[in-house]
Design a protein around this motif. Sequence first.
Motif, short mmCIF file in Angstrom:
data_model
loop_
_atom_site.label_atom_id
_atom_site.label_comp_id
_atom_site.label_asym_id
_atom_site.label_seq_id
_atom_site.Cartn_x
_atom_site.Cartn_y
_atom_site.Cartn_z
N SER A 130 10.15 -5.16 -3.02
CA SER A 130 9.71 -6.28 -2.21
C SER A 130 8.42 -5.92 -1.49
CB SER A 130 10.79 -6.65 -1.19
OG SER A 130 10.91 -5.60 -0.23
N ASP A 131 7.70 -6.96 -1.05
CA ASP A 131 6.48 -6.70 -0.28
C ASP A 131 6.80 -5.87 0.97
OD1 ASP A 131 4.94 -8.01 -2.06
OD2 ASP A 131 4.41 -9.69 -0.77
N THR A 132 7.92 -6.18 1.59
CA THR A 132 8.31 -5.45 2.80
C THR A 132 8.49 -3.97 2.51
OG1 THR A 132 9.43 -7.41 3.67
CG2 THR A 132 10.04 -5.28 4.62
N ARG A 133 9.14 -3.65 1.38
CA ARG A 133 9.36 -2.24 1.03
C ARG A 133 8.05 -1.54 0.67
NH1 ARG A 133 11.03 2.53 1.93
NH2 ARG A 133 11.74 3.75 0.13
N ALA B 185 6.20 -0.85 3.79
CA ALA B 185 6.86 0.21 4.55
C ALA B 185 6.47 1.58 4.00
CB ALA B 185 8.37 0.03 4.49
N LYS C 280 -2.31 -4.15 2.71
CA LYS C 280 -1.55 -5.31 2.26
C LYS C 280 -1.59 -5.37 0.75
CE LYS C 280 -5.41 -8.60 2.66
NZ LYS C 280 -5.86 -9.87 3.24
#
Length: 298
Positions: A223-226, A229, A239
């Motif tokens: 995921s983008d979040t992972r 992170a 980004k």
Amino acid sequence: MTTETATPEKALADVRKEIDAIDDAMQDLLQKRTELVVEVAEAKARAASAAGKGSFVAFRPGREAEVIRRLAERHKGALPLRVLIRLWREIMAAMTRIQGPFRVDVFGPEGDALGYWDLARNYYGSTTPMELHGQARDVLRRVGHDRSAIGILPQPGAAVDSDWWVGLATGGTSEMRIVARLPFADVAGENDGARALVLAHSNFEGTGDDTSLIALSVAESLSDTRVMALVKEAGLEGKRIASARTDNGAAKHIYLISVPYHLAADDERLSALAGDAVIEARLLGGYANPLQRDSDGE
């Protein structure tokens, strides 16, 4: 004794004489600048020979960006900024060719070929050898085999066939790097034109205001979040701007990360990215950030 009265015709003739004198002075300075560039080229050739190299790459996009920024900072008056930039880009392209071979290979996606062609001409000169290609891979191949060539390719995520960057992320130890972004002047309200990255056998040099591009190869989709992170854990900001999946023997998911500053190839934070989740973190290069203007004087 007679008294001369200045007429409008005489006043205009005097102004034209002054303009002619300025034109002469500009030409003299350009000729002097050319002489200095020839001296620089000779010094570079001697250094390359002493280092056991057959040639040197004259193209210096970081230095070019610094020159344009300095000129833009002191620019004033009615002459539009983009006209000033076009004039200096023409001079810079000519000076690069004086130092040695220089050519441009342009990818023109179907339906928008002229946009990328015009962008390349605006920045790399009206007489620079230039060729249009219908496939991004053809540009990659030509630049890969010719150290004097640069490639103009769509900004990732902005056009058809803009996943060409995957070839850099998975292409072994190629010396090609992303080194510039076009256009170099972004004017508010005029962002509908072509956007491109420049590929070359040149170093990605820091200018004090840059963007770096990193490719992360992982074994599974994240995921983008992972992804963000992982980037943050390595001590970086950034980004995700594009992603792709390859299946060359072993499936890989590749994420293109934009970092808002210059990174060197030996930066320890790149090594810190490689771990359990990340198979490889590769610096693809980057670019000097474009000028941002509300208007350019027109």
